[in-house]
Design a protein around this motif. Structure first.
Motif: not given
Length: 526
Positions: A214-215, A228-232, A377-378, A383-384
């Motif tokens: 995703m990133v 870090e955005d996803f982890a948070a 891609a994978k 994505f919203q």
């Protein structure tokens, strides 16, 4: 009682459990998990995640989720917010400096962090009985084997498929064309993601290869996202808000959703003798349109992230009285300027109830049809574009800032009567949802309709985006002429207005389920 000479459907009655959703396969799997010993939360998660495969244009694991929960054996209602935030590096000032005035619905900047998966993991742990893996199993199976595309889903696919591009087109088009009725849609990449979540919980999504997919995909598209955005990303519980209308308490979630808008509309309508009006007539259609214009204008000025929203101003009885006094029952007022993201959207709503009395009202969305139209891609995670709900005006409660949640249109609801749960319901349809909540409530309390009748009834909506009164074909010519005489500019949209599901709780312990014919769905009980 409905006229059995005319087309329609009866409510569904059961005592052990019920699920009402916009797709029969999801309702069936929800009931199956309850029959196997699961509870309403297990069933709700199973149905919701499967709907992302049955209706991928309306929802998916790249989206957000909200819920209201009535625990078994209790009268309290618990609120839950699993909506994502803007990435830390994204800021309105940055975009203003670049000359950007509005966040485009197909921009990578519109793709707020997906909050739903964290929410499903937390709700399964806190409230479920069978475990997360059991709830995800149906969606994994259907994602691998494929789901036959239903008529309304195909209709929406045709309308929205043109925005799919790049990896979005690769994963969500059938050799470059929208999936047709009866064709088979498969999502093996999502099946693999869900297998990892079933095994590793939220870490299977917000860490490792899935997160990196995703990133990397978002950054390649120009987005400002990092690990870090996803982890948070974290979901959280919240206290519901409510208002009483004609003896029934309408229960909503607080901002960043627009539930307070529904409460304001109900407060405005309480100043009028709605019960004396024709439920299918011009008078009530006009009144609801005027109340909508006023309440949505207030929403667009005061609602945003929970930390900055001016919730008290939306819940003020005095403000509602002042707004009600502005309504002229003989003349339509000008439409206020549209707020952010004021076009029609797609969503899925479902509600479940089990034999022990737990009831779940859940809504799950990627905002516009197919969200941004972009995908990873994978694994093909769509994505919203909920970030299109932010505004870039400096100092606005809904101004884009890194780590903020945007104004959300999706809202689950419940109704209480004398402190006891009366019904669990929701009305899909983007901006329409607040108006729809009050319309369905009014159909029941003012006009004595049963749940299915309340959902079947024709709808209209004062759309701020174009200043027109969107009106379904269910209204007669005389009603249309009367509305035009009041100054409304009418528009009959190709797509019906919203779609709803409901479970009513009878004092006898019987559940009554209803499912909107505007969707492919069903209410199923056992």
């Amino acid at each position: 009682m409905r006229d059995f000479h005319t087309p329609g459907r009866s409510g569904v009655f059961s005592v052990n459990g019920m699920c009402a959703t916009s797709h029969p396969l999801a309702a069936r799997e929800a009931v199956a998990i309850m029959e196997a010993g699961g509870n309403a939360m297990d069933a709700a998660i199973a149905a919701a995640v499967l709907l992302g495969i049955c209706e991928p244009g309306s929802t998916g694991i790249g989206g957000d989720m909200f819920a209201l929960i009535r625990p078994a054996g209790e009268d309290r209602i618990v609120g839950f917010n699993a909506s994502g935030r803007a990435p830390r590096a994204l800021d309105a000032a940055l975009l203003r400096d670049q000359g950007v005035t509005v966040i485009g619905t197909e921009s990578p900047h519109a793709a707020t962090l997906p909050g739903a998966i964290d929410g499903f993991c937390k709700l399964a742990e806190d409230w479920g009985r069978k475990g997360l893996a059991a709830s995800l199993a149906p969606a994994i199976r259907y994602a691998d084997e494929g789901v036959p595309v239903a008529p309304r889903t195909a209709f929406d696919w045709k309308n929205n498929g043109g925005k799919l591009k790049g990896d979005g087109a690769k994963f969500y088009l059938d050799n470059g064309a929208p999936f047709a009725v009866g064709s088979i849609f498969r999502a093996p990449g999502q099946a693999e993601v869900l297998r990892r979540v079933a095994k590793n919980g939220r870490a299977g999504f917000y860490e490792g290869e899935v997160m990196e997919d995703m990133v990397d995909s978002l950054r390649a598209l120009g987005g400002l996202y990092d690990a870090e955005d996803f982890a948070a990303t974290k979901s959280e519980y919240c206290d519901p808000v409510s208002a009483t209308y004609q003896g029934l308490e309408l229960v909503e979630l607080p901002p960043n959703g627009q539930g307070v808008t529904a409460l304001l509309i109900a407060k405005i309508l309480s100043h009028f003798d709605v019960a004396s009006m024709d439920p299918y007539g011009a008078e009530i259609a006009h009144l609801e349109a005027e109340a909508t214009k006023l309440a949505y204008d207030a929403r667009n000025r005061f609602v945003g992230d929970p930390a900055t929203a001016q919730t008290d101003r939306m819940l003020s009885d005095e403000a509602a009285a002042r707004l009600a006094a502005l309504i002229d029952m003989n003349r339509a007022m000008p439409t206020p300027p549209p707020g952010a993201g004021a076009a029609h959207k797609d969503t899925v709503y479902l509600t479940t109830a089990d034999r022990d009395g737990m009831v779940v009202s859940m809504i799950y969305s990627i905002f516009h049809g197919f969200g941004t139209g972009l995908a990873s891609a994978k694994f093909g995670i769509n994505f919203q574009n909920r970030g299109a709900g932010f505004v870039l005006t400096e100092g606005h409660p809904n101004e884009l800032k890194g780590g903020k949640r945007p104004l959300h249109t999706i809202i689950p609801a419940m109704i209480r009567k004398e402190g006891k749960l009366f019904a669990s319901y929701g009305v899909m349809g983007g901006q329409y949802q607040s108006t729809g909540h009050v319309r369905v409530l009014s159909n029941i309390v003012n006009f004595g309709m049963d749940p299915q009748e309340a959902l079947d009834a024709p709808r209209c909506f004062a759309e701020l985006a174009d200043g027109k009164l969107h009106i379904e074909r269910g209204y007669g010519a005389e009603v249309r002429a009367a509305l035009e005489a009041k100054g409304h500019v009418l528009h009959t949209p190709d797509t019906p207005i919203g779609g709803a599901q409901m479970i009513r709780l009878h004092e006898s312990g019987v559940y009554e389920g209803a499912s909107d014919p505007r969707k492919d769905g069903a209410a199923i009980g056992y």
